[in-house]
Design a protein around this motif. Structure first.
Motif, PDB file in Angstrom:
ATOM      1  N   MET A 186      -3.763  -8.910  -5.364  1.00  0.00           N
ATOM      2  CA  MET A 186      -2.466  -8.336  -5.719  1.00  0.00           C
ATOM      3  C   MET A 186      -2.167  -7.115  -4.854  1.00  0.00           C
ATOM      4  SD  MET A 186      -1.212  -6.645  -9.334  1.00  0.00           S
ATOM      5  CE  MET A 186      -2.345  -5.262  -9.102  1.00  0.00           C
ATOM      6  N   ARG A 187      -3.162  -6.264  -4.652  1.00  0.00           N
ATOM      7  CA  ARG A 187      -2.956  -5.073  -3.835  1.00  0.00           C
ATOM      8  C   ARG A 187      -2.675  -5.441  -2.386  1.00  0.00           C
ATOM      9  NH1 ARG A 187      -7.519  -1.049  -6.571  1.00  0.00           N
ATOM     10  NH2 ARG A 187      -6.334  -0.701  -8.491  1.00  0.00           N
ATOM     11  N   ARG A 188      -3.320  -6.495  -1.916  1.00  0.00           N
ATOM     12  CA  ARG A 188      -3.024  -6.962  -0.557  1.00  0.00           C
ATOM     13  C   ARG A 188      -1.584  -7.454  -0.489  1.00  0.00           C
ATOM     14  NH1 ARG A 188      -3.606  -9.088   4.218  1.00  0.00           N
ATOM     15  NH2 ARG A 188      -3.073 -11.257   4.548  1.00  0.00           N
ATOM     16  N   ALA A 189      -1.139  -8.193  -1.504  1.00  0.00           N
ATOM     17  CA  ALA A 189       0.243  -8.685  -1.534  1.00  0.00           C
ATOM     18  C   ALA A 189       1.226  -7.518  -1.573  1.00  0.00           C
ATOM     19  CB  ALA A 189       0.449  -9.594  -2.749  1.00  0.00           C
ATOM     20  N   GLN A 190       0.875  -6.463  -2.290  1.00  0.00           N
ATOM     21  CA  GLN A 190       1.735  -5.286  -2.361  1.00  0.00           C
ATOM     22  C   GLN A 190       1.863  -4.618  -0.988  1.00  0.00           C
ATOM     23  OE1 GLN A 190      -0.348  -3.149  -5.453  1.00  0.00           O
ATOM     24  NE2 GLN A 190       1.052  -3.849  -7.054  1.00  0.00           N
ATOM     25  N   LEU A 191       0.745  -4.550  -0.266  1.00  0.00           N
ATOM     26  CA  LEU A 191       0.765  -3.951   1.071  1.00  0.00           C
ATOM     27  C   LEU A 191       1.626  -4.771   2.028  1.00  0.00           C
ATOM     28  CD1 LEU A 191      -2.975  -2.845   1.455  1.00  0.00           C
ATOM     29  CD2 LEU A 191      -0.983  -1.367   1.162  1.00  0.00           C
TER      30      LEU A 191
ATOM     31  N   ALA B 155       4.176  -6.671   1.127  1.00  0.00           N
ATOM     32  CA  ALA B 155       5.566  -6.448   0.722  1.00  0.00           C
ATOM     33  C   ALA B 155       6.068  -5.099   1.236  1.00  0.00           C
ATOM     34  CB  ALA B 155       5.686  -6.507  -0.803  1.00  0.00           C
ATOM     35  N   LEU B 156       5.212  -4.075   1.180  1.00  0.00           N
ATOM     36  CA  LEU B 156       5.596  -2.745   1.657  1.00  0.00           C
ATOM     37  C   LEU B 156       5.837  -2.756   3.167  1.00  0.00           C
ATOM     38  CD1 LEU B 156       6.014   0.254   1.101  1.00  0.00           C
ATOM     39  CD2 LEU B 156       3.535   0.575   1.355  1.00  0.00           C
ATOM     40  N   THR B 157       4.963  -3.450   3.891  1.00  0.00           N
ATOM     41  CA  THR B 157       5.108  -3.550   5.344  1.00  0.00           C
ATOM     42  C   THR B 157       6.420  -4.236   5.714  1.00  0.00           C
ATOM     43  OG1 THR B 157       2.710  -3.615   5.684  1.00  0.00           O
ATOM     44  CG2 THR B 157       4.083  -4.466   7.464  1.00  0.00           C
ATOM     45  N   ILE B 158       6.725  -5.332   5.008  1.00  0.00           N
ATOM     46  CA  ILE B 158       7.978  -6.058   5.272  1.00  0.00           C
ATOM     47  C   ILE B 158       9.182  -5.171   4.970  1.00  0.00           C
ATOM     48  CG2 ILE B 158       9.426  -7.988   4.511  1.00  0.00           C
ATOM     49  CD1 ILE B 158       6.806  -9.552   4.025  1.00  0.00           C
ATOM     50  N   GLN B 159       9.132  -4.452   3.848  1.00  0.00           N
ATOM     51  CA  GLN B 159      10.243  -3.572   3.482  1.00  0.00           C
ATOM     52  C   GLN B 159      10.472  -2.509   4.562  1.00  0.00           C
ATOM     53  OE1 GLN B 159       9.594  -0.560   0.458  1.00  0.00           O
ATOM     54  NE2 GLN B 159      11.590  -1.012  -0.471  1.00  0.00           N
ATOM     55  N   ARG B 160       9.395  -1.907   5.032  1.00  0.00           N
ATOM     56  CA  ARG B 160       9.523  -0.860   6.045  1.00  0.00           C
ATOM     57  C   ARG B 160      10.061  -1.418   7.353  1.00  0.00           C
ATOM     58  NH1 ARG B 160       3.856   2.422   4.814  1.00  0.00           N
ATOM     59  NH2 ARG B 160       4.691   3.709   3.104  1.00  0.00           N
ATOM     60  N   ARG B 161       9.647  -2.636   7.706  1.00  0.00           N
ATOM     61  CA  ARG B 161      10.152  -3.246   8.942  1.00  0.00           C
ATOM     62  C   ARG B 161      11.640  -3.524   8.843  1.00  0.00           C
ATOM     63  NH1 ARG B 161       7.593  -8.286  11.320  1.00  0.00           N
ATOM     64  NH2 ARG B 161       9.083  -7.742  12.943  1.00  0.00           N
ATOM     65  N   VAL B 162      12.084  -4.029   7.693  1.00  0.00           N
ATOM     66  CA  VAL B 162      13.514  -4.312   7.509  1.00  0.00           C
ATOM     67  C   VAL B 162      14.320  -3.025   7.594  1.00  0.00           C
ATOM     68  CG1 VAL B 162      15.255  -5.099   5.860  1.00  0.00           C
ATOM     69  CG2 VAL B 162      13.153  -6.416   6.155  1.00  0.00           C
ATOM     70  N   ILE B 163      13.834  -1.970   6.936  1.00  0.00           N
ATOM     71  CA  ILE B 163      14.532  -0.687   6.975  1.00  0.00           C
ATOM     72  C   ILE B 163      14.585  -0.156   8.408  1.00  0.00           C
ATOM     73  CG2 ILE B 163      14.404   1.737   6.268  1.00  0.00           C
ATOM     74  CD1 ILE B 163      13.276   0.745   3.584  1.00  0.00           C
ATOM     75  N   ALA B 164      13.462  -0.283   9.129  1.00  0.00           N
ATOM     76  CA  ALA B 164      13.419   0.189  10.521  1.00  0.00           C
ATOM     77  C   ALA B 164      14.416  -0.575  11.384  1.00  0.00           C
ATOM     78  CB  ALA B 164      12.009   0.047  11.075  1.00  0.00           C
ATOM     79  N   GLN B 165      14.503  -1.895  11.186  1.00  0.00           N
ATOM     80  CA  GLN B 165      15.436  -2.713  11.972  1.00  0.00           C
ATOM     81  C   GLN B 165      16.877  -2.297  11.729  1.00  0.00           C
ATOM     82  OE1 GLN B 165      14.891  -4.921  14.243  1.00  0.00           O
ATOM     83  NE2 GLN B 165      12.852  -5.742  13.996  1.00  0.00           N
ATOM     84  N   LEU B 166      17.169  -1.853  10.492  1.00  0.00           N
ATOM     85  CA  LEU B 166      18.538  -1.510  10.124  1.00  0.00           C
ATOM     86  C   LEU B 166      18.905  -0.066  10.432  1.00  0.00           C
ATOM     87  CD1 LEU B 166      18.738  -3.324   6.654  1.00  0.00           C
ATOM     88  CD2 LEU B 166      19.761  -4.077   8.800  1.00  0.00           C
TER      89      LEU B 166
END
Length: 199
Positions: free
Chosen positions: A131-136, A138-149
Motif C-alpha cells: 500500500m505504501r508503495r502504491a501511495q508513493l 500515486a504521489l509521483t504521478i501527481q507531482r509529474r502532472v502538476i509539473a507538466q501543467l
C-alpha cells in the motif's frame, strides 16, 4: 538464502515499511526468483497480463506507452534497488498497457501474482508495504502532472536533475526527454544553454 545477491537489498527495501520476522523473511525469500535480462529486452508488453512484481537489483528500465502516432511516452524509470512494472495490469490481472524495457543488461528479482496472494494471507503486514508503495507511485504521478501543467520545460529539467542525478547519468537523453514531455532536440538545447557560459 538471504545472502543471495539482491535478496538482502530487497529485504532492506521492504523493511523500510514493515518489520519482518525471520519466519516472514524465509517465506518471502522462498517466493523470489532471480533473472538476468539483456539490454533492450522487454519484460512486459501490451496484450499480455503482468504476472510479476519486479525489483531491479542492478541495471536500468523504463515503462512506456506508444501513442497512435508512433511516439513513445515514458511513464516511469528505475535503476538499482528500484521497482518497475505495469501496476494496473498486475493488480487487476488484465492485459498490460505498458512496455517495460531493459535499458542495460540487468539483474532482477521477481515474485508472481499468485505468490503475492500467499504473502498477503500469511504476512498481514505485507499489504502495508504494498500500500505504501502504491501511495508513493500515486504521489509521483501527481507531482509529474502538476509539473507538466505549472513548470516550464527548463524548470522540469532542473527539478529532475536535482532530484534524480543518478538517472541523469544512466538513462539515455532521448528517454529523459520523453519522460519530461519534450523532444530530444529541445532537451539538448536546454542542456547546451546551461553548459555554454553566458557572454
Amino acid at each position: 538464502m538471504e545472502n543471495t545477491p539482491g535478496f538482502s537489498s530487497l529485504l532492506h527495501h521492504i523493511a523500510q515499511h514493515i518489520t519482518l520476522t525471520d519466519q516472514d523473511k524465509e517465506l518471502f525469500i522462498a517466493m523470489l526468483r532471480t533473472k538476468k535480462v539483456k539490454r533492450k529486452q522487454l519484460i512486459e508488453q501490451p496484450g499480455f497480463i503482468s504476472n510479476h512484481r519486479t525489483y531491479v537489483v542492478t541495471g536500468a528500465f523504463r515503462a512506456y506507452i506508444v501513442s497512435p502516432d508512433g511516439q513513445e511516452h515514458t511513464l516511469s524509470l528505475a535503476i538499482d534497488n528500484g521497482m518497475i512494472g505495469d501496476p494496473g495490469s498486475f493488480l487487476l490481472q488484465e492485459p498490460a498497457t505498458l512496455f517495460v524495457e531493459a535499458l542495460e543488461a540487468s539483474t532482477i528479482i521477481q515474485w508472481s501474482y499468485e505468490s503475492e496472494q500467499i504473502l498477503l494471507e500469511k504476512i498481514p503486514q505485507f499489504s502495508v508495504a504494498m500500500m505504501r508503495r502504491a501511495q508513493l507511485i500515486a504521489l509521483t504521478i501527481q507531482r509529474r502532472v502538476i509539473a507538466q501543467l505549472s513548470l516550464t520545460a527548463e524548470e522540469r529539467y532542473d527539478e529532475f536533475a536535482q532530484k534524480h542525478p543518478l538517472l541523469l547519468q544512466r538513462i539515455p537523453l532521448y528517454i529523459i526527454a520523453s519522460y519530461l514531455g519534450m523532444t530530444r532536440e529541445f532537451l539538448s538545447k536546454i542542456r547546451k544553454q546551461k553548459i555554454t557560459p553566458k557572454k
